[in-house]
Design a protein around this motif. Structure first.
Motif, PDB file in Angstrom:
ATOM      1  N   CYS A  90       0.832  -1.210   0.000  1.00  0.00           N
ATOM      2  CA  CYS A  90       0.000   0.000   0.000  1.00  0.00           C
ATOM      3  C   CYS A  90       0.865   1.258   0.000  1.00  0.00           C
ATOM      4  N   VAL A  91       1.907   1.252   0.823  1.00  0.00           N
ATOM      5  CA  VAL A  91       2.779   2.424   0.916  1.00  0.00           C
ATOM      6  C   VAL A  91       3.498   2.655  -0.409  1.00  0.00           C
ATOM      7  N   GLU A  92       3.915   1.585  -1.060  1.00  0.00           N
ATOM      8  CA  GLU A  92       4.576   1.731  -2.360  1.00  0.00           C
ATOM      9  C   GLU A  92       3.601   2.283  -3.400  1.00  0.00           C
ATOM     10  N   ALA A  93       2.334   1.833  -3.332  1.00  0.00           N
ATOM     11  CA  ALA A  93       1.317   2.372  -4.245  1.00  0.00           C
ATOM     12  C   ALA A  93       1.088   3.855  -3.971  1.00  0.00           C
ATOM     13  N   LEU A  94       1.151   4.248  -2.699  1.00  0.00           N
ATOM     14  CA  LEU A  94       0.997   5.655  -2.346  1.00  0.00           C
ATOM     15  C   LEU A  94       2.171   6.467  -2.891  1.00  0.00           C
ATOM     16  N   ARG A  95       3.356   5.942  -2.788  1.00  0.00           N
ATOM     17  CA  ARG A  95       4.551   6.638  -3.301  1.00  0.00           C
ATOM     18  C   ARG A  95       4.444   6.866  -4.811  1.00  0.00           C
ATOM     19  N   ARG A  96       3.859   5.898  -5.506  1.00  0.00           N
ATOM     20  CA  ARG A  96       3.765   5.963  -6.962  1.00  0.00           C
ATOM     21  C   ARG A  96       2.524   6.702  -7.446  1.00  0.00           C
ATOM     22  N   GLY A  97       1.678   7.164  -6.518  1.00  0.00           N
ATOM     23  CA  GLY A  97       0.499   7.920  -6.888  1.00  0.00           C
ATOM     24  C   GLY A  97      -0.670   7.079  -7.351  1.00  0.00           C
TER      25      GLY A  97
END
Length: 336
Positions: free
Chosen positions: A192-199
């Motif tokens: 989830c955090v990686e998806a947040l980083r990538r927008g």
């Protein structure tokens, strides 16, 4: 006849050797009885359970060392107990303890204790005992630092994409309150955090202490947003007033039910950890929390708890489990 006895001798020796090896193998596997932390400390070796993939709380580094607040609390407890017993600090072996297996690990004697974002609940108290709580946390949101469009829970209803772990209670809580939220479910919070980083998503929700660990790891990329009920609402037959934190979790150290006296000893050490030592400015507990989450995050938590009329708390009271019996306010008749 003598020749026959001699011929049988190797067979008997082989059977005996096999039996001895089997007994030795069973002993090596260990007992399935719960472990006693005090006895393990005296023996010079303890096994402590924690998470290996949660930044700021329990994270295994490339060299194998475990860092984070949960790990620091466990280490402080073990070493302080050893000092009080007058024995050397024991060797610590860390064991990864997935959430679904924590009670089993304790019951089967695979660990002495577990400190792994382990919420104290009545249901879990049927199988294990808890020392603590040593931390109070609340459900929160993690957003990108440059995104000013989300400052409260209600902002998620404006076509925002919210990420959480598949089947998690936090995500479903939000969905029940705000049906228009676009919920994206992943297999882990790190995803989830990686998806947040990538927008790919706009926010992540779970216990804010977990989110704070990610925010500290990628300093400057994220910010935390507190979650409170925007209006009075009935949730699962309980009345929630506007401004109430969305959820409250009390983390404890899971231990075997067989040794309640050891739980009392651990609670005493946790209370000691929360005391500011002579000549110091902060307690070892707060120092460990700041090391795991960063000063800015902890400062915000302290200020929030100290604000007039705040419904948030910062410092827990180890050994006080009265929150388990706290009655919910029933919903007014006809409320939804």
């Amino acid at each position: 006849m003598a020749r026959q006895r001699m011929a049988r001798l190797p067979v008997r020796l082989t059977a005996l050797a096999t039996a001895v090896a089997l007994i030795a193998g069973l002993s090596a596997c260990g007992s399935s009885e719960p472990r006693n932390l005090e006895s393990s400390i005296r023996s010079g070796s303890v096994i402590l359970g924690t998470k290996f993939d949660q930044p700021g709380l329990g994270l295994q580094n490339p060299g194998g060392a475990i860092t984070g607040f949960d790990a620091s609390v466990s280490t402080f407890v073990v070493n302080t107990l050893a000092d009080q017993m007058g024995v050397p600090h024991p060797k610590i072996t860390w064991k990864e303890t997935p959430s679904a297996q924590r009670e089993t690990f304790i019951r089967n004697g695979e660990v002495d204790t577990i400190a792994a974002t382990y919420s104290i609940t009545n249901n879990r108290m049927k199988d294990v005992l808890f020392a603590g709580p040593y931390l109070i946390t609340y459900q929160g949101l993690l957003t990108r630092a440059d995104d000013n469009s989300i400052s409260s829970l209600t902002d998620l209803s404006d076509g925002k994409k919210l990420c959480s772990v598949a089947g998690s209670t936090p995500a479903q809580n939000v969905k029940n309150l705000l049906p228009d939220v676009q919920l994206q479910e992943y297999d882990s919070y790190s995803s989830c955090v990686e998806a947040l980083r990538r927008g790919k998503v706009d926010a992540v929700t779970t216990d804010e202490i977990l989110l704070a660990g990610y925010a500290n790891r990628w300093a400057g990329e994220f910010k935390l947003v507190s979650m409170t009920y925007p209006q009075d609402v009935c949730v699962k037959d309980a009345w929630k007033t506007a401004g109430t934190p969305f959820s409250t979790e009390y983390y404890g150290i899971g231990m075997a039910k067989d040794y309640p006296e050891v739980v009392d000893q651990v609670n005493a050490v946790l209370r000691l950890m929360m005391e500011v030592p002579p000549g110091g400015t902060v307690s070892p507990w707060e120092q460990s929390l700041r090391a795991g989450l960063g000063d800015a995050t902890v400062d915000d938590m302290v200020a929030r708890a100290d604000a007039p009329g705040s419904k948030y708390k910062f410092t827990p009271t180890p050994g006080d489990l009265n929150f388990l019996d706290a009655a919910s306010t029933p919903c007014p008749e006809g409320a939804k």
